[in-house]
Design an enzyme around this catalytic site. Structure first.
Site, mmCIF file in Angstrom:
data_model
loop_
_atom_site.group_PDB
_atom_site.id
_atom_site.type_symbol
_atom_site.label_atom_id
_atom_site.label_comp_id
_atom_site.label_asym_id
_atom_site.label_seq_id
_atom_site.Cartn_x
_atom_site.Cartn_y
_atom_site.Cartn_z
ATOM 1 N N ARG A 17 39.893 138.261 -41.925
ATOM 2 C CA ARG A 17 39.294 138.421 -43.253
ATOM 3 C C ARG A 17 39.122 139.891 -43.632
ATOM 4 O O ARG A 17 39.170 140.246 -44.814
ATOM 5 C CB ARG A 17 37.943 137.692 -43.290
ATOM 6 N N ILE A 64 35.937 137.635 -53.133
ATOM 7 C CA ILE A 64 36.512 136.819 -52.065
ATOM 8 C C ILE A 64 35.425 135.813 -51.698
ATOM 9 O O ILE A 64 34.284 136.189 -51.426
ATOM 10 C CB ILE A 64 36.934 137.695 -50.856
ATOM 11 N N SER A 65 35.745 134.534 -51.752
ATOM 12 C CA SER A 65 34.742 133.488 -51.553
ATOM 13 C C SER A 65 34.169 133.529 -50.138
ATOM 14 O O SER A 65 34.803 134.012 -49.199
ATOM 15 C CB SER A 65 35.354 132.106 -51.799
ATOM 16 N N GLN A 66 32.948 133.006 -49.998
ATOM 17 C CA GLN A 66 32.351 132.919 -48.666
ATOM 18 C C GLN A 66 33.182 131.966 -47.811
ATOM 19 O O GLN A 66 33.754 130.991 -48.311
ATOM 20 C CB GLN A 66 30.896 132.459 -48.755
#
EC number: 2.1.1.77
Length: 208
Positions: free
Chosen positions: A32, A58-60
């Protein structure tokens, strides 16, 4: 062998109800930190959303895992992603299926994502600069469609690009948003509400 930070995140996701080991393995395999600004690198494996510029995030990891799990993917699934963004969700999908199509309305983000995916030797992705509301008709139909920004209502074009038995997963709403799963079955669309969420809006049109 994964690092302690990665293992801690995987344990947290399991505790939050993520059960698909293939999805968890994909999250463990995708670094990530390669999809965020260096300033946030220490938070790369925290279970939080992070800014990526251009008003996008950026999504969790939990939400990435949850939405991916809801798609019920097989290696043969034909997948469309709306909102390439950083390319992180794209990379997760690329680890799970043979090919991913992804549409991004912001040209700069599309090019950054393409470069990141190439650097990670993920070559089973086709990206397109365009209006996500319109999907990717030339590549339809799809077994799975995932939308990483929230429209006020479910875009008709995306529903019609689902194949029979296909699944569309997306956040829907403005002030109050809910994650929805749409399944096409026998000419009908079965819509389930999953949980309350918070995403950036899915904007119409495209940016150079």
């Amino acid at each position: 062998m994964v690092s302690r930070r990665v293992q801690a995140l995987l344990d947290q996701l399991r505790a939050q109800g993520i059960k698909d080991e293939q999805v968890l393995n994909a999250l463990a395999a995708v670094p990530r930190e390669k999809f965020i600004d260096e300033a946030f690198e220490q938070k790369a494996w925290d279970n939080i959303a992070l800014p990526i510029g251009q008003g996008q995030t950026i999504s969790q990891p939990y939400m990435v895992a949850r939405m991916t799990e809801l798609l019920e993917l097989t290696p043969q699934s034909r997948v469309l992603e709306i909102g390439t963004g950083s390319g992180y969700q794209t990379a997760i999908l690329a680890h799970l299926v043979q090919h991913v199509c992804s549409v991004e309305r912001i040209k700069g983000l599309q090019w950054q994502a393409r470069r990141r995916l190439k650097n990670l030797d993920l070559h089973n992705v086709s990206t397109r600069h365009g209006d996500g509301w319109q999907g990717w008709q030339a590549r339809a139909p799809f077994d799975a469609i995932i939308v990483t920004a929230a429209p006020p209502e479910i875009p008709t074009a995306l529903m019609t690009q689902l194949d029979e038995g296909g699944i569309l997963v997306l956040p829907v709403g403005e002030e109050h948003q809910y994650l929805k799963r749409v399944r096409r079955r026998g000419g009908e669309f079965i819509i389930d509400t999953v949980e309350a969420v918070r995403f950036v809006p899915l904007v119409k049109g495209e940016l150079a």
